[in-house]
Motif scaffolding. Structure first.
Motif, PDB file in Angstrom:
ATOM      1  N   GLU A  32    -164.265 -55.994-102.422  1.00 36.34           N
ATOM      2  CA  GLU A  32    -164.054 -57.029-103.439  1.00 36.34           C
ATOM      3  C   GLU A  32    -165.364 -57.377-104.145  1.00 36.34           C
ATOM      4  N   ARG A  33    -166.457 -57.495-103.389  1.00 37.23           N
ATOM      5  CA  ARG A  33    -167.756 -57.806-104.006  1.00 37.23           C
ATOM      6  C   ARG A  33    -168.194 -56.676-104.940  1.00 37.23           C
ATOM      7  N   GLN A  34    -168.070 -55.455-104.453  1.00 32.74           N
ATOM      8  CA  GLN A  34    -168.477 -54.308-105.277  1.00 32.74           C
ATOM      9  C   GLN A  34    -167.596 -54.204-106.517  1.00 32.74           C
ATOM     10  N   ALA A  35    -166.306 -54.398-106.352  1.00 35.84           N
ATOM     11  CA  ALA A  35    -165.389 -54.333-107.483  1.00 35.84           C
ATOM     12  C   ALA A  35    -165.702 -55.434-108.497  1.00 35.84           C
ATOM     13  N   THR A  36    -166.008 -56.629-108.014  1.00 37.57           N
ATOM     14  CA  THR A  36    -166.349 -57.739-108.908  1.00 37.57           C
ATOM     15  C   THR A  36    -167.606 -57.412-109.710  1.00 37.57           C
ATOM     16  N   ARG A 110    -159.791 -43.972-116.081  1.00 35.96           N
ATOM     17  CA  ARG A 110    -161.068 -43.262-115.980  1.00 35.96           C
ATOM     18  C   ARG A 110    -162.234 -44.244-116.185  1.00 35.96           C
ATOM     19  N   ALA A 111    -162.096 -45.170-117.122  1.00 35.86           N
ATOM     20  CA  ALA A 111    -163.154 -46.160-117.388  1.00 35.86           C
ATOM     21  C   ALA A 111    -163.338 -47.084-116.187  1.00 35.86           C
ATOM     22  N   ILE A 112    -162.236 -47.519-115.574  1.00 34.03           N
ATOM     23  CA  ILE A 112    -162.298 -48.382-114.391  1.00 34.03           C
ATOM     24  C   ILE A 112    -163.021 -47.650-113.263  1.00 34.03           C
ATOM     25  N   LEU A 116    -166.765 -48.538-111.428  1.00 33.11           N
ATOM     26  CA  LEU A 116    -166.937 -48.744-109.996  1.00 33.11           C
ATOM     27  C   LEU A 116    -167.921 -47.724-109.423  1.00 33.11           C
ATOM     28  N   GLN A 117    -167.831 -46.478-109.844  1.00 31.26           N
ATOM     29  CA  GLN A 117    -168.748 -45.460-109.338  1.00 31.26           C
ATOM     30  C   GLN A 117    -170.189 -45.755-109.752  1.00 31.26           C
ATOM     31  N   ALA A 122    -175.493 -47.340-108.003  1.00 30.35           N
ATOM     32  CA  ALA A 122    -176.669 -48.210-108.114  1.00 30.35           C
ATOM     33  C   ALA A 122    -177.020 -48.793-106.754  1.00 30.35           C
ATOM     34  N   GLY A 123    -176.012 -49.210-106.001  1.00 35.39           N
ATOM     35  CA  GLY A 123    -176.257 -49.726-104.661  1.00 35.39           C
ATOM     36  C   GLY A 123    -176.822 -48.656-103.732  1.00 35.39           C
TER      37      GLY A 123
END
Length: 165
Positions: A32-36, A110-112, A116-117, A122-123
């Protein structure tokens, strides 16, 4: 959580590290944090399906997706319905079998997935700071080998057994 580095046996140490990493990466709140951060509201299972579609060239049959995700086809069919209602995938005719349908990732899907990727990468870059590309490439090779082994093992275990087997 156990300390994954304590064990002297390299295989046991790897197993503990993988178990710990799996636990940490698959927690709902972590997703959830990563998705946000990426501005994405899709669930983890939705993103796995989108990644499987992307890896197959953007279009796949339901049965092939189910095999890739190691789940039953009805599960994928239900999930596709949910993703279709969000304009993340679309069903298309199968040119080889008029009765069958294929599933294609939409530009929105694809954009979503790309957002996320990018956030995830980056992380990872931050986490891997200080490691050289050769070390990372070796780690990728080892992990890819483990993934291939796990997929093969799963397929073997799910293969129907004949009489007397």
């Amino acid at each position: 959580m156990p300390d994954p580095g304590r064990d002297q046996d390299p295989t046991a140490a790897l197993q503990k590290v993988l178990a710990t990493l799996s636990y940490l990466l698959t927690r709902s709140r972590a997703h959830e944090r990563q998705a946000t951060r990426a501005g994405v509201t899709a669930a983890r299972s939705d993103l796995w399906l989108l990644m499987a579609l992307e890896d197959s060239g953007g279009v796949s049959r339901v049965g092939d997706l189910a095999a890739t995700l190691m789940v039953e086809p009805p599960h994928v069919t239900r999930q596709i319905g949910q993703l279709e209602s969000q304009d993340l995938v679309e069903r298309t005719p199968d040119s080889l079998d008029r009765r069958a349908r294929k599933v294609a990732i939409t530009p929105h899907g694809r954009a979503i997935l790309q957002r996320l990727q990018q956030s995830s990468q980056a992380g990872l870059r931050e986490a891997l700071d200080g490691f050289d590309d050769a070390d990372i490439a070796t780690t990728v090779a080892v992990l890819n080998h483990l993934v291939a082994w796990a997929r093969h093992k799963h397929a073997e275990e799910d293969r129907p057994r004949g009489r007397g087997a």
